[in-house]
Design a protein around this motif. Structure first.
Motif, PDB file in Angstrom:
ATOM      1  N   GLU A  51       5.279   1.172   2.942  1.00 50.27           N
ATOM      2  CA  GLU A  51       4.534  -0.245   2.326  1.00 50.27           C
ATOM      3  C   GLU A  51       3.563  -0.684   3.597  1.00 50.27           C
ATOM      4  OE1 GLU A  51       5.353  -4.529   1.131  1.00 50.27           O
ATOM      5  OE2 GLU A  51       5.716  -3.243  -0.497  1.00 50.27           O
ATOM      6  N   GLY A  52       4.614  -0.790   4.559  1.00 52.67           N
ATOM      7  CA  GLY A  52       3.886  -1.339   5.955  1.00 52.67           C
ATOM      8  C   GLY A  52       2.925  -0.529   6.432  1.00 52.67           C
ATOM      9  N   ALA A  53       3.113   0.927   6.401  1.00 51.86           N
ATOM     10  CA  ALA A  53       1.770   1.835   6.790  1.00 51.86           C
ATOM     11  C   ALA A  53       0.815   1.827   6.109  1.00 51.86           C
ATOM     12  CB  ALA A  53       2.635   3.280   6.945  1.00 51.86           C
ATOM     13  N   GLY A  54       0.949   1.543   4.658  1.00 42.14           N
ATOM     14  CA  GLY A  54       0.235   1.457   3.663  1.00 42.14           C
ATOM     15  C   GLY A  54      -0.849   0.200   3.997  1.00 42.14           C
TER      16      GLY A  54
ATOM     17  N   ALA B   7       7.124  -1.434  -7.765  1.00 44.76           N
ATOM     18  CA  ALA B   7       8.422  -1.944  -8.142  1.00 44.76           C
ATOM     19  C   ALA B   7       8.290  -3.622  -8.082  1.00 44.76           C
ATOM     20  CB  ALA B   7       9.449  -1.896  -6.947  1.00 44.76           C
ATOM     21  N   GLY B   8       7.110  -4.110  -7.514  1.00 46.55           N
ATOM     22  CA  GLY B   8       6.728  -5.508  -7.305  1.00 46.55           C
ATOM     23  C   GLY B   8       5.282  -5.525  -7.249  1.00 46.55           C
ATOM     24  N   PRO B   9       4.554  -6.742  -6.708  1.00 48.97           N
ATOM     25  CA  PRO B   9       3.237  -6.847  -6.428  1.00 48.97           C
ATOM     26  C   PRO B   9       2.789  -6.325  -5.492  1.00 48.97           C
ATOM     27  CG  PRO B   9       4.285  -9.039  -6.913  1.00 48.97           C
ATOM     28  CD  PRO B   9       5.472  -7.861  -6.870  1.00 48.97           C
ATOM     29  N   ALA B  10       1.464  -5.974  -5.494  1.00 50.06           N
ATOM     30  CA  ALA B  10       0.778  -5.270  -4.071  1.00 50.06           C
ATOM     31  C   ALA B  10      -0.641  -6.092  -4.038  1.00 50.06           C
ATOM     32  CB  ALA B  10       0.694  -3.715  -4.388  1.00 50.06           C
ATOM     33  N   ALA B  11      -1.069  -5.931  -2.823  1.00 50.51           N
ATOM     34  CA  ALA B  11      -2.290  -6.756  -2.469  1.00 50.51           C
ATOM     35  C   ALA B  11      -3.347  -5.930  -1.821  1.00 50.51           C
ATOM     36  CB  ALA B  11      -2.032  -7.984  -1.694  1.00 50.51           C
ATOM     37  N   GLY B  12      -4.555  -6.365  -2.059  1.00 54.08           N
ATOM     38  CA  GLY B  12      -5.773  -5.442  -1.358  1.00 54.08           C
ATOM     39  C   GLY B  12      -6.816  -6.401  -0.691  1.00 54.08           C
ATOM     40  N   PHE B  13      -7.536  -6.113   0.184  1.00 54.79           N
ATOM     41  CA  PHE B  13      -8.706  -6.963   0.727  1.00 54.79           C
ATOM     42  C   PHE B  13      -9.723  -6.618  -0.093  1.00 54.79           C
ATOM     43  CE2 PHE B  13      -9.821  -2.773   2.683  1.00 54.79           C
ATOM     44  CZ  PHE B  13     -11.012  -2.868   2.732  1.00 54.79           C
ATOM     45  N   VAL B  14     -10.615  -7.897   0.052  1.00 52.47           N
ATOM     46  CA  VAL B  14     -11.711  -8.020  -0.850  1.00 52.47           C
ATOM     47  C   VAL B  14     -13.112  -8.214  -0.046  1.00 52.47           C
ATOM     48  CG1 VAL B  14     -13.152  -9.416  -2.614  1.00 52.47           C
ATOM     49  CG2 VAL B  14     -10.828  -8.813  -2.891  1.00 52.47           C
TER      50      VAL B  14
ATOM     51  N   PHE C 105      -0.073  10.323  -6.317  1.00 55.55           N
ATOM     52  CA  PHE C 105      -1.086   9.580  -5.178  1.00 55.55           C
ATOM     53  C   PHE C 105      -0.205   8.779  -4.074  1.00 55.55           C
ATOM     54  CE2 PHE C 105      -4.320   6.669  -3.377  1.00 55.55           C
ATOM     55  CZ  PHE C 105      -5.325   7.523  -3.052  1.00 55.55           C
ATOM     56  N   GLY C 106       0.964   8.023  -4.488  1.00 54.51           N
ATOM     57  CA  GLY C 106       1.678   7.280  -3.858  1.00 54.51           C
ATOM     58  C   GLY C 106       1.588   5.858  -3.754  1.00 54.51           C
ATOM     59  N   THR C 107       2.447   4.979  -3.775  1.00 56.72           N
ATOM     60  CA  THR C 107       2.436   3.757  -3.626  1.00 56.72           C
ATOM     61  C   THR C 107       1.618   3.220  -2.206  1.00 56.72           C
ATOM     62  OG1 THR C 107       3.871   3.126  -5.465  1.00 56.72           O
ATOM     63  CG2 THR C 107       3.516   1.368  -3.795  1.00 56.72           C
ATOM     64  N   PRO C 108       2.231   3.792  -1.279  1.00 51.77           N
ATOM     65  CA  PRO C 108       1.690   3.462   0.220  1.00 51.77           C
ATOM     66  C   PRO C 108       0.055   3.770  -0.063  1.00 51.77           C
ATOM     67  CG  PRO C 108       3.781   4.352   0.546  1.00 51.77           C
ATOM     68  CD  PRO C 108       3.378   4.716  -0.957  1.00 51.77           C
ATOM     69  N   SER C 109      -0.376   4.829  -0.473  1.00 52.74           N
ATOM     70  CA  SER C 109      -1.789   5.424  -0.480  1.00 52.74           C
ATOM     71  C   SER C 109      -2.477   4.391  -1.243  1.00 52.74           C
ATOM     72  CB  SER C 109      -1.766   6.694  -0.872  1.00 52.74           C
ATOM     73  OG  SER C 109      -1.193   7.638   0.223  1.00 52.74           O
ATOM     74  N   LEU C 110      -1.889   3.968  -2.525  1.00 52.06           N
ATOM     75  CA  LEU C 110      -2.283   2.987  -3.605  1.00 52.06           C
ATOM     76  C   LEU C 110      -2.674   1.641  -2.789  1.00 52.06           C
ATOM     77  CD1 LEU C 110      -3.089   2.935  -6.440  1.00 52.06           C
ATOM     78  CD2 LEU C 110      -0.912   1.608  -6.686  1.00 52.06           C
TER      79      LEU C 110
ATOM     80  N   GLN D 184      -6.719  -0.475  -1.457  1.00 53.02           N
ATOM     81  CA  GLN D 184      -7.083  -1.807  -1.869  1.00 53.02           C
ATOM     82  C   GLN D 184      -6.554  -1.937  -3.407  1.00 53.02           C
ATOM     83  OE1 GLN D 184     -11.367  -1.093  -0.534  1.00 53.02           O
ATOM     84  NE2 GLN D 184     -11.165  -3.211  -0.708  1.00 53.02           N
ATOM     85  N   VAL D 185      -5.584  -0.838  -3.908  1.00 54.83           N
ATOM     86  CA  VAL D 185      -4.948  -1.281  -5.236  1.00 54.83           C
ATOM     87  C   VAL D 185      -6.002  -1.011  -6.232  1.00 54.83           C
ATOM     88  CG1 VAL D 185      -2.858  -2.430  -6.331  1.00 54.83           C
ATOM     89  CG2 VAL D 185      -3.259  -2.556  -3.836  1.00 54.83           C
ATOM     90  N   PHE D 186      -6.611  -0.345  -6.577  1.00 54.80           N
ATOM     91  CA  PHE D 186      -7.718  -0.363  -7.582  1.00 54.80           C
ATOM     92  C   PHE D 186      -8.968  -1.094  -7.245  1.00 54.80           C
ATOM     93  CE2 PHE D 186      -3.774   1.332  -9.750  1.00 54.80           C
ATOM     94  CZ  PHE D 186      -4.271   2.341 -10.591  1.00 54.80           C
ATOM     95  N   HIS D 187      -9.019  -1.947  -6.342  1.00 53.70           N
ATOM     96  CA  HIS D 187     -10.163  -2.972  -6.416  1.00 53.70           C
ATOM     97  C   HIS D 187     -11.417  -2.347  -6.063  1.00 53.70           C
ATOM     98  CE1 HIS D 187     -12.160  -6.889  -5.713  1.00 53.70           C
ATOM     99  NE2 HIS D 187     -12.799  -6.140  -4.712  1.00 53.70           N
ATOM    100  N   ALA D 188     -12.460  -2.862  -6.923  1.00 56.53           N
ATOM    101  CA  ALA D 188     -13.933  -2.443  -6.579  1.00 56.53           C
ATOM    102  C   ALA D 188     -14.850  -3.518  -6.638  1.00 56.53           C
ATOM    103  CB  ALA D 188     -14.466  -1.583  -7.794  1.00 56.53           C
TER     104      ALA D 188
END
Length: 265
Positions: free
Chosen positions: A39-42, A77-84, A153-158, A162-166
Motif C-alpha cells: 500500500e505504501g508503495a502504491g 480489506a478497507g478503504p483506499a484513497a486517490g487524488f483528484v 491488477f493488484g490493490t497497490p497498483s489500484l 487513483q482507485v477507479f477515479h476519472a
C-alpha cells in the motif's frame, strides 16, 4: 533518488502511458518488476502520477470502499484513497462526452470542501468536522479500467491509479449543514427515470465525517503531506457503482443536501 522513488516513478510513467494511449481494453497489470509491492508503495506511485499530471498538490481526494458492500465488490480489506485533479471537477449541472471515458460508471457521494488544513496522522471525528467548510451532494465518475479480475491488477497498483477515479460533479453547498444528521441522510441515484440505488450517510464508515478522519490518517495523506484548505473530498459512495451503457442522464439526491445532475452526451 532512492530505489523506492525510482520504482514509484516507473510505475507512474507506465500508468500514464497506458492512459494516454486510450486503449479500448482494460489496463494490463503492471510488470512484476514495476508494480508497487504494498500500500505504501502504491501511494508513493500515486503521488508520482500526480506530479506528472501537474496535480501536486491535488484539488482534492476520493475515498473508495468506505462501505462493506464496496470493499467486498472491490476485493479490498478497507478503504483506499486517490487524488483528484482540478480539471476533472465540474459544477452541476454538468454535460460531458460519454466517449471521453473508458467504460464509465457513476457513484452517489457526499462531498465536502475543507476550510482548514488537516495534518497527516491520527484524526478524531471532531477534529475532522471542525476542518470542514462546506458539504454538498456529488457524483463521482469512475472507470472500469482494470478488467473483471481486480486481484490480477493488484490493490497497490489500484491505489497508484487513483482507485477507479476519472472525474466528479459537485453540487451546491448545503445551507447550515451542521444542523443535519449526515449519518441519517438518505442518498438515491437515478439513471434516466429509473432509481438504481440508495443508501445512507452512516454506510460510510459509520458516519461521513469518520471517512474524512480516516483520510487524514491514511497513506494518501502521508504521501501528499496532509490535507489542505480548499481541497474537495469525495467521501465515498452510498451505493455500488452503476456502470453505464451509453449517453444518459444521471441524477442523485440526498435528503437535506440537495441534488446533482449529470448528462452524458
Amino acid at each position: 533518488m532512492s530505489d523506492a522513488d525510482i520504482a514509484a516513478e516507473r510505475a507512474a510513467a507506465l500508468l500514464l502511458e497506458a492512459r494516454r494511449a486510450r486503449p479500448r481494453a482494460p489496463l494490463a497489470p503492471l510488470p512484476p518488476a514495476v508494480a508497487p509491492a504494498d500500500e505504501g508503495a502504491g501511494y508513493a506511485a500515486q503521488r508520482a502520477l500526480a506530479r506528472r499530471l501537474g496535480a501536486d498538490p491535488p484539488a482534492g481526494y476520493k475515498i473508495g470502499a468506505t462501505t462493506r458492500q464496496m470493499q467486498a465488490y472491490l476485493g479490498l480489506a478497507g478503504p483506499a484513497a486517490g487524488f483528484v485533479p482540478r480539471e476533472g471537477l465540474h459544477a452541476a449541472p454538468a454535460e460531458l462526452r460519454f466517449d471521453d471515458f473508458f467504460q464509465p460508471g457513476v457513484e452517489c457521494e457526499i462531498g465536502l470542501r475543507l476550510g482548514r488544513d488537516l495534518p497527516p496522522g491520527p484524526c478524531s471525528r471532531a477534529a475532522a468536522e471542525a476542518a470542514v467548510a462546506e458539504v454538498f451532494p456529488a457524483i463521482e465518475i469512475v472507470e472500469r479500467r482494470y478488467g473483471p479480475d481486480l486481484a490480477a491488477f493488484g490493490t497497490p497498483s489500484l491505489i497508484a491509479d487513483q482507485v477507479f477515479h476519472a472525474a466528479g460533479v459537485l453540487g451546491a453547498p448545503a445551507t447550515d449543514w451542521r444542523a443535519l444528521d449526515l449519518g441519517a441522510t438518505r442518498g438515491r441515484m437515478w439513471v434516466g427515470e429509473t432509481l438504481r440505488g440508495e443508501g445512507h450517510g452512516r454506510d460510510l464508515l459509520g458516519h461521513p465525517l469518520e471517512a474524512l478522519a480516516w483520510l487524514a490518517g491514511s497513506g494518501a495523506a502521508r504521501a501528499f503531506g496532509g490535507l489542505r484548505a480548499g481541497q474537495v473530498v469525495f467521501l465515498g459512495s452510498v451505493t455500488p457503482p452503476i456502470w453505464l451503457e451509453g449517453p444518459c442522464t444521471v441524477r442523485i439526491a440526498f435528503d437535506g443536501l440537495g441534488a446533482v445532475e449529470l448528462r452524458f452526451v
